[in-house]
Design an enzyme around this catalytic site. Structure first.
Site, PDB file in Angstrom:
ATOM      1  N   ILE A 182       0.834  -1.214   0.000  1.00 62.15           N
ATOM      2  CA  ILE A 182       0.000   0.000   0.000  1.00 62.15           C
ATOM      3  C   ILE A 182       0.867   1.262   0.000  1.00 62.15           C
ATOM      4  O   ILE A 182       0.546   2.244  -0.672  1.00 62.15           O
ATOM      5  CB  ILE A 182      -0.946  -0.018   1.227  1.00 62.15           C
ATOM      6  CG1 ILE A 182      -1.883  -1.225   1.160  1.00 62.15           C
ATOM      7  CG2 ILE A 182      -1.750   1.277   1.305  1.00 62.15           C
ATOM      8  CD1 ILE A 182      -2.604  -1.561   2.467  1.00 62.15           C
TER       9      ILE A 182
ATOM     10  N   ASP B  25      14.243   3.452   9.329  1.00 60.18           N
ATOM     11  CA  ASP B  25      13.613   2.482  10.228  1.00 60.18           C
ATOM     12  C   ASP B  25      12.771   3.280  11.225  1.00 60.18           C
ATOM     13  O   ASP B  25      13.315   4.012  12.059  1.00 60.18           O
ATOM     14  CB  ASP B  25      14.712   1.687  10.949  1.00 60.18           C
ATOM     15  CG  ASP B  25      14.147   0.673  11.934  1.00 60.18           C
ATOM     16  OD1 ASP B  25      12.937   0.725  12.239  1.00 60.18           O
ATOM     17  OD2 ASP B  25      14.926  -0.168  12.411  1.00 60.18           O
TER      18      ASP B  25
ATOM     19  N   ARG C  14      -5.628 -12.382  15.502  1.00 59.38           N
ATOM     20  CA  ARG C  14      -5.040 -11.060  15.246  1.00 59.38           C
ATOM     21  C   ARG C  14      -5.050 -10.251  16.543  1.00 59.38           C
ATOM     22  O   ARG C  14      -5.315  -9.060  16.521  1.00 59.38           O
ATOM     23  CB  ARG C  14      -5.850 -10.298  14.170  1.00 59.38           C
ATOM     24  CG  ARG C  14      -5.776 -10.870  12.784  1.00 59.38           C
ATOM     25  CD  ARG C  14      -4.409 -10.601  12.150  1.00 59.38           C
ATOM     26  NE  ARG C  14      -4.351 -11.139  10.800  1.00 59.38           N
ATOM     27  CZ  ARG C  14      -4.047 -12.400  10.503  1.00 59.38           C
ATOM     28  NH1 ARG C  14      -3.769 -13.263  11.478  1.00 59.38           N
ATOM     29  NH2 ARG C  14      -3.992 -12.804   9.251  1.00 59.38           N
TER      30      ARG C  14
ATOM     31  N   TYR D 201      -2.236  -7.540  16.920  1.00 59.46           N
ATOM     32  CA  TYR D 201      -2.368  -6.697  15.717  1.00 59.46           C
ATOM     33  C   TYR D 201      -3.620  -5.813  15.822  1.00 59.46           C
ATOM     34  O   TYR D 201      -3.556  -4.592  15.647  1.00 59.46           O
ATOM     35  CB  TYR D 201      -2.442  -7.586  14.471  1.00 59.46           C
ATOM     36  CG  TYR D 201      -2.620  -6.813  13.181  1.00 59.46           C
ATOM     37  CD1 TYR D 201      -1.562  -6.114  12.621  1.00 59.46           C
ATOM     38  CD2 TYR D 201      -3.854  -6.789  12.520  1.00 59.46           C
ATOM     39  CE1 TYR D 201      -1.720  -5.404  11.439  1.00 59.46           C
ATOM     40  CE2 TYR D 201      -4.021  -6.084  11.338  1.00 59.46           C
ATOM     41  CZ  TYR D 201      -2.948  -5.402  10.800  1.00 59.46           C
ATOM     42  OH  TYR D 201      -3.113  -4.695   9.635  1.00 59.46           O
TER      43      TYR D 201
ATOM     44  N   VAL E 150      -6.021  -6.772   1.796  1.00 60.16           N
ATOM     45  CA  VAL E 150      -5.448  -6.139   0.613  1.00 60.16           C
ATOM     46  C   VAL E 150      -4.370  -7.055   0.035  1.00 60.16           C
ATOM     47  O   VAL E 150      -3.519  -7.562   0.782  1.00 60.16           O
ATOM     48  CB  VAL E 150      -4.831  -4.764   0.974  1.00 60.16           C
ATOM     49  CG1 VAL E 150      -4.424  -4.022  -0.292  1.00 60.16           C
ATOM     50  CG2 VAL E 150      -5.815  -3.937   1.808  1.00 60.16           C
TER      51      VAL E 150
ATOM     52  N   ARG F  67       1.973 -14.214   4.238  1.00 62.89           N
ATOM     53  CA  ARG F  67       1.252 -14.797   5.383  1.00 62.89           C
ATOM     54  C   ARG F  67       0.493 -16.046   4.954  1.00 62.89           C
ATOM     55  O   ARG F  67       0.425 -17.023   5.690  1.00 62.89           O
ATOM     56  CB  ARG F  67       0.285 -13.769   5.983  1.00 62.89           C
ATOM     57  CG  ARG F  67       0.960 -12.677   6.781  1.00 62.89           C
ATOM     58  CD  ARG F  67      -0.022 -11.943   7.679  1.00 62.89           C
ATOM     59  NE  ARG F  67      -1.053 -11.224   6.957  1.00 62.89           N
ATOM     60  CZ  ARG F  67      -0.888 -10.054   6.356  1.00 62.89           C
ATOM     61  NH1 ARG F  67       0.301  -9.484   6.354  1.00 62.89           N
ATOM     62  NH2 ARG F  67      -1.876  -9.435   5.732  1.00 62.89           N
TER      63      ARG F  67
HETATM   64  P1  NAD Z   1       3.783  -4.978   3.365  1.00 56.88           P
HETATM   65  O1  NAD Z   1       3.587  -5.582   4.725  1.00 56.88           O
HETATM   66  O2  NAD Z   1       3.787  -5.864   2.174  1.00 56.88           O
HETATM   67  O3  NAD Z   1       5.115  -4.116   3.373  1.00 56.88           O
HETATM   68  C1  NAD Z   1       5.502  -3.477   4.533  1.00 56.88           C
HETATM   69  C2  NAD Z   1       6.727  -2.615   4.255  1.00 56.88           C
HETATM   70  O4  NAD Z   1       7.138  -2.131   5.531  1.00 56.88           O
HETATM   71  C3  NAD Z   1       7.914  -3.364   3.656  1.00 56.88           C
HETATM   72  O5  NAD Z   1       8.399  -2.663   2.537  1.00 56.88           O
HETATM   73  C4  NAD Z   1       8.928  -3.346   4.807  1.00 56.88           C
HETATM   74  O6  NAD Z   1      10.278  -3.277   4.350  1.00 56.88           O
HETATM   75  C5  NAD Z   1       8.522  -2.097   5.555  1.00 56.88           C
HETATM   76  N1  NAD Z   1       8.971  -2.073   6.943  1.00 56.88           N
HETATM   77  C6  NAD Z   1       8.977  -3.112   7.812  1.00 56.88           C
HETATM   78  N2  NAD Z   1       9.511  -2.716   8.982  1.00 56.88           N
HETATM   79  C7  NAD Z   1       9.816  -1.391   8.851  1.00 56.88           C
HETATM   80  C8  NAD Z   1      10.411  -0.435   9.711  1.00 56.88           C
HETATM   81  N3  NAD Z   1      10.785  -0.761  10.948  1.00 56.88           N
HETATM   82  N4  NAD Z   1      10.591   0.826   9.249  1.00 56.88           N
HETATM   83  C9  NAD Z   1      10.218   1.155   7.993  1.00 56.88           C
HETATM   84  N5  NAD Z   1       9.663   0.284   7.116  1.00 56.88           N
HETATM   85  C10 NAD Z   1       9.481  -0.985   7.557  1.00 56.88           C
HETATM   86  O7  NAD Z   1       2.730  -3.836   3.141  1.00 56.88           O
HETATM   87  P2  NAD Z   1       1.137  -3.839   3.259  1.00 56.88           P
HETATM   88  O8  NAD Z   1       0.566  -5.212   3.327  1.00 56.88           O
HETATM   89  O9  NAD Z   1       0.707  -2.896   2.210  1.00 56.88           O
HETATM   90  O10 NAD Z   1       0.900  -3.199   4.702  1.00 56.88           O
HETATM   91  C11 NAD Z   1       1.162  -1.839   4.937  1.00 56.88           C
HETATM   92  C12 NAD Z   1       0.325  -1.375   6.095  1.00 56.88           C
HETATM   93  O11 NAD Z   1      -1.052  -1.612   5.819  1.00 56.88           O
HETATM   94  C13 NAD Z   1       0.625  -2.058   7.422  1.00 56.88           C
HETATM   95  O12 NAD Z   1       0.545  -1.117   8.473  1.00 56.88           O
HETATM   96  C14 NAD Z   1      -0.502  -3.068   7.541  1.00 56.88           C
HETATM   97  O13 NAD Z   1      -0.796  -3.417   8.882  1.00 56.88           O
HETATM   98  C15 NAD Z   1      -1.638  -2.298   6.919  1.00 56.88           C
HETATM   99  N6  NAD Z   1      -2.759  -3.122   6.452  1.00 56.88           N
HETATM  100  C16 NAD Z   1      -2.527  -4.085   5.521  1.00 56.88           C
HETATM  101  C17 NAD Z   1      -3.593  -4.884   5.115  1.00 56.88           C
HETATM  102  C18 NAD Z   1      -3.398  -5.988   4.098  1.00 56.88           C
HETATM  103  O14 NAD Z   1      -4.297  -6.828   3.957  1.00 56.88           O
HETATM  104  N7  NAD Z   1      -2.269  -6.032   3.379  1.00 56.88           N
HETATM  105  C19 NAD Z   1      -4.872  -4.668   5.649  1.00 56.88           C
HETATM  106  C20 NAD Z   1      -5.062  -3.654   6.589  1.00 56.88           C
HETATM  107  C21 NAD Z   1      -3.988  -2.885   6.977  1.00 56.88           C
END
Ligand code: NAD
Length: 244
Positions: A18, A57, A143, A146, A179, A187
């Site tokens: 995202i 980070d 979850r 989370y 998403v 996962r």
């Molecule tokens: P993802 O989990 O595929 O990618 C996460 C990114 O975060 C990676 O590029 C990773 O390198 C980076 N990252 C990890 N630790 C980090 C740190 N300490 N500092 C900086 N960057 C760091 O991405 P996603 O699935 O799009 O999820 C992004 C956000 O959306 C998250 O907060 C997640 O909880 C939230 N979210 C995701 C979903 C889903 O279904 N994918 C649903 C609801 C919410």
């Protein structure tokens, strides 16, 4: 003319999923995008689209402070970083609890702490936090920590929106359902029976499919533009009806 012409946006966790799709949407609409992530190699793929890419980070307070000092102007902050710990309360050890809160919630405190003063000084700003439907909106099995962190993000969002509304700073969070991103696929693959896990995930999608990162990015784009200027302190759900 782009919907974000003249705006500067900072995005965390921008290398994939995202965060990345949001950077692409912001760039398309004319924003200057400062994309950050711990995975600099992957992040740098955004350079060809015009993003400034910076390793960051969000669990490192000193690094966050140093990064903010290097950013003179910020209009939009998208706090996207987060991690899904899979398990019930009894599956969750203290280290998992602490790590999840550090990455999913305290990172937002860190980023806001260093960027809010700049927004207050310029008397405008727009913060978008990443929550989830798995939060105070809906209890999702396995979850526990989370969902607890994502509920905290909703609380943080509302508290900040109330505190800074008079500074013309809007704070909203978005609450996606499931998403299709690299971490979701990871996962699913990590489950004992990935094919069944994929079917289970899909079965709970009322629209019959996962949300795409681009669909979530479009919502974030709307919240980032002045088209949503009267919206603050909200938890905006994008879940294809999962929470109904
Ligand atoms: P993802 O989990 O595929 O990618 C996460 C990114 O975060 C990676 O590029 C990773 O390198 C980076 N990252 C990890 N630790 C980090 C740190 N300490 N500092 C900086 N960057 C760091 O991405 P996603 O699935 O799009 O999820 C992004 C956000 O959306 C998250 O907060 C997640 O909880 C939230 N979210 C995701 C979903 C889903 O279904 N994918 C649903 C609801 C919410």
């Amino acid at each position: 003319m782009g919907r974000l012409d003249g705006k500067t946006a900072v995005v965390t966790a921008a290398a994939q999923g995202i965060g990345r799709a949001t950077c692409e949407a912001f760039l398309r609409e004319g924003a200057k995008v400062i994309a950050t992530d711990i995975n600099l190699d992957k992040l740098k793929e955004l350079e060809s689209l015009g993003a400034v890419c910076q390793s960051l980070d969000v669990t490192d307070s000193a690094a966050v402070k140093k990064f903010a000092d290097s950013v003179p102007k910020i209009d939009i902050l998208f706090n996207c970083a987060g991690f899904v710990f899979h398990g019930t309360l009894l599956d969750t050890e203290e280290k998992d609890w602490d790590f999840s809160f550090d990455l999913n919630v305290k990172s937002m405190y860190r980023m806001c702490k260093v960027f809010l003063p700049k927004m207050i000084q310029q008397d405008s700003g727009n913060i978008i936090n990443m929550s989830s439907v798995a939060s105070s909106i809906k209890g999702a099995p396995n979850r526990c920590v989370y969902g607890t962190t994502k509920a905290a993000v909703i609380g943080l969002t509302k508290a900040m929106a109330a505190d800074y509304v008079s500074n013309n700073i809007r704070v909203n969070c978005i609450c996606p359902g499931t998403v299709d991103t690299p971490s979701l696929r990871g996962r699913i693959q990590a489950q004992p029976d990935p094919d069944q896990a994929l079917k289970d995930f899909q079965a709970r999608q009322k629209l019959g499919r996962f949300c795409t990162a681009e669909e979530v990015a479009n919502l974030i784009l709307y919240l980032a533009t002045d088209e949503s200027v009267y919206i603050t302190g909200q938890q905006v759900i994008i879940d294809g009806g999962w929470s109904l």
